[in-house]
Design a protein around this motif. Structure first.
Motif, short mmCIF file in Angstrom:
data_model
loop_
_atom_site.label_atom_id
_atom_site.label_comp_id
_atom_site.label_asym_id
_atom_site.label_seq_id
_atom_site.Cartn_x
_atom_site.Cartn_y
_atom_site.Cartn_z
N LEU A 99 1.08 -1.40 -0.12
CA LEU A 99 0.00 0.14 0.03
C LEU A 99 1.39 0.92 0.38
CD1 LEU A 99 -3.03 1.30 0.15
CD2 LEU A 99 -2.68 1.13 3.12
N ASP A 100 1.19 1.70 -1.48
CA ASP A 100 2.40 3.06 -1.09
C ASP A 100 1.55 4.96 -0.80
OD1 ASP A 100 4.70 3.94 -2.19
OD2 ASP A 100 3.23 5.31 -3.00
N HIS A 101 1.93 4.96 -0.56
CA HIS A 101 1.86 7.08 0.10
C HIS A 101 2.72 7.03 -0.84
CE1 HIS A 101 0.06 3.91 2.99
NE2 HIS A 101 -0.45 4.88 3.90
N THR A 102 2.67 7.87 -1.21
CA THR A 102 3.92 8.62 -2.37
C THR A 102 3.43 10.54 -1.75
OG1 THR A 102 3.31 7.39 -4.60
CG2 THR A 102 3.90 9.59 -4.68
N TYR A 103 4.17 10.51 -1.79
CA TYR A 103 4.95 12.19 -0.66
C TYR A 103 5.16 13.23 -2.01
CZ TYR A 103 2.56 10.23 2.99
OH TYR A 103 1.83 9.66 4.21
N LEU A 104 4.75 13.76 -2.12
CA LEU A 104 6.18 15.56 -2.90
C LEU A 104 6.64 16.05 -1.87
CD1 LEU A 104 6.63 17.91 -4.83
CD2 LEU A 104 4.28 18.74 -4.10
N CYS A 105 8.23 16.09 -1.64
CA CYS A 105 8.89 16.05 -0.42
C CYS A 105 9.58 17.49 -1.63
CB CYS A 105 9.41 15.34 -0.11
SG CYS A 105 8.95 13.89 0.52
N ARG A 106 9.73 18.41 -0.26
CA ARG A 106 10.93 19.50 -1.22
C ARG A 106 12.34 18.92 -0.54
NH1 ARG A 106 12.20 24.08 1.60
NH2 ARG A 106 10.85 24.05 3.56
N TYR A 107 13.40 19.44 -0.89
CA TYR A 107 14.34 19.43 -0.58
C TYR A 107 14.82 20.08 0.12
CZ TYR A 107 19.64 20.14 -0.81
OH TYR A 107 20.79 20.50 -0.48
N VAL A 108 15.73 20.30 1.23
CA VAL A 108 15.83 21.31 2.42
C VAL A 108 17.41 21.53 2.09
CG1 VAL A 108 16.31 21.56 4.77
CG2 VAL A 108 14.09 20.88 4.05
N SER A 109 18.48 20.35 2.51
CA SER A 109 19.91 20.30 2.51
C SER A 109 20.66 18.98 1.87
CB SER A 109 20.30 21.09 3.78
OG SER A 109 19.09 19.69 4.77
N GLY A 110 21.27 18.87 2.51
CA GLY A 110 22.21 17.75 1.93
C GLY A 110 23.07 17.33 0.33
N VAL A 136 4.74 2.63 -13.79
CA VAL A 136 4.02 3.72 -12.01
C VAL A 136 4.59 4.36 -11.57
CG1 VAL A 136 4.88 1.57 -10.56
CG2 VAL A 136 2.41 2.81 -10.03
N LEU A 137 6.46 4.20 -11.70
CA LEU A 137 7.52 5.13 -10.72
C LEU A 137 7.20 6.71 -11.46
CD1 LEU A 137 9.70 2.79 -9.81
CD2 LEU A 137 8.11 3.22 -8.70
N LEU A 138 6.90 6.26 -13.00
CA LEU A 138 6.81 7.72 -13.54
C LEU A 138 5.35 8.51 -13.36
CD1 LEU A 138 7.72 6.74 -17.32
CD2 LEU A 138 9.08 8.32 -15.92
N GLU A 139 4.38 7.63 -13.01
CA GLU A 139 3.24 8.81 -12.40
C GLU A 139 3.42 8.72 -11.17
OE1 GLU A 139 -1.05 7.29 -11.85
OE2 GLU A 139 0.14 5.36 -13.19
N ARG A 140 3.77 8.43 -10.88
CA ARG A 140 4.08 9.22 -9.55
C ARG A 140 4.73 10.26 -9.58
NH1 ARG A 140 5.89 3.18 -5.78
NH2 ARG A 140 3.78 2.21 -6.21
N ILE A 141 5.65 10.52 -10.08
CA ILE A 141 6.58 11.38 -10.55
C ILE A 141 5.18 12.74 -10.88
CG2 ILE A 141 8.46 12.72 -11.59
CD1 ILE A 141 10.61 10.03 -10.50
N GLU A 142 5.42 11.96 -11.74
CA GLU A 142 4.22 12.98 -12.93
C GLU A 142 2.63 13.55 -11.89
OE1 GLU A 142 2.66 11.10 -15.67
OE2 GLU A 142 4.19 10.93 -17.07
N ARG A 143 2.30 12.73 -10.19
CA ARG A 143 1.20 13.35 -9.22
C ARG A 143 1.50 14.18 -9.09
NH1 ARG A 143 -3.80 9.85 -8.76
NH2 ARG A 143 -3.15 8.58 -10.46
N ALA A 144 2.95 13.81 -8.22
CA ALA A 144 3.92 14.72 -7.02
C ALA A 144 4.03 16.49 -8.09
CB ALA A 144 4.87 14.32 -6.66
N VAL A 145 4.48 16.45 -9.13
CA VAL A 145 4.90 17.41 -10.19
C VAL A 145 3.58 18.75 -9.98
CG1 VAL A 145 5.70 18.34 -11.97
CG2 VAL A 145 6.57 16.50 -10.66
N GLY A 146 2.37 17.87 -10.97
CA GLY A 146 1.16 17.92 -10.42
C GLY A 146 1.02 18.54 -9.27
#
Length: 151
Positions: A99-110, A136-146
């Motif tokens: 059960l995958d939870h896909t999150y849009l995350c913002r770079y902070v540091s590192g 499906v991995l591309l779809e996760r990225i596309e959803r986050a970018v959207g």
């Protein structure tokens, strides 16, 4: 560590039988780039993924996995998708479904680098030059970018 201790203990009892697990995908964005890992188990490129530990909130797991796998500190901005994977047969024969939870995350540091043995390499990739990866991995990225674009 590629397989969490709690999964190893479960596998001692159930062998390779199907195991239902909560998972996360952290789509970490920095400007017009996404953080990708080249997985050591199959050589495929992917955003950061991982298994949620018992009692851990999936948001916390996404941030933890990004730091452990890539050395990058990120913050969760939004839950962008919850989906169920098909049954996956891992290279060792273990069956799992997530059960995958896909999150849009913002770079902070590192500085992005290989943080553990789950990855062969790590890199920031321009969103318009993504390498070949599972749809499906591309779809996760596309959803986050959207979701980021809508905000």
């Amino acid at each position: 560590m590629p397989i969490p201790d709690f999964v190893i203990r479960l596998r001692e009892r159930i062998g390779h039988d199907l195991l239902w697990l909560p998972g996360v995908t952290a789509v970490v964005l920095r400007d017009d780039q996404v953080l990708l890992v080249e997985r050591s188990d199959n050589g495929q490129w992917a955003p950061v993924t991982g298994i949620v530990d018992p009692g851990e909130h999936p948001e916390v797991a996404a941030v933890r996995e990004a730091l452990e796998e890539t050395g990058v500190v990120c913050e969760v901005e939004a839950l962008v998708w919850v989906g169920v994977t098909p049954v996956i047969t891992h290279v060792n024969g273990d069956l799992a479904q997530y059960l995958d939870h896909t999150y849009l995350c913002r770079y902070v540091s590192g500085e992005a680098h290989v943080g553990d043995d789950e990855s062969l390499s790590v890199r920031w990739c321009p969103l318009d030059e993504l390498p070949e990866m599972h749809p499906v991995l591309l779809e996760r990225i596309e959803r986050a970018v959207g979701v980021r674009a809508a905000a």
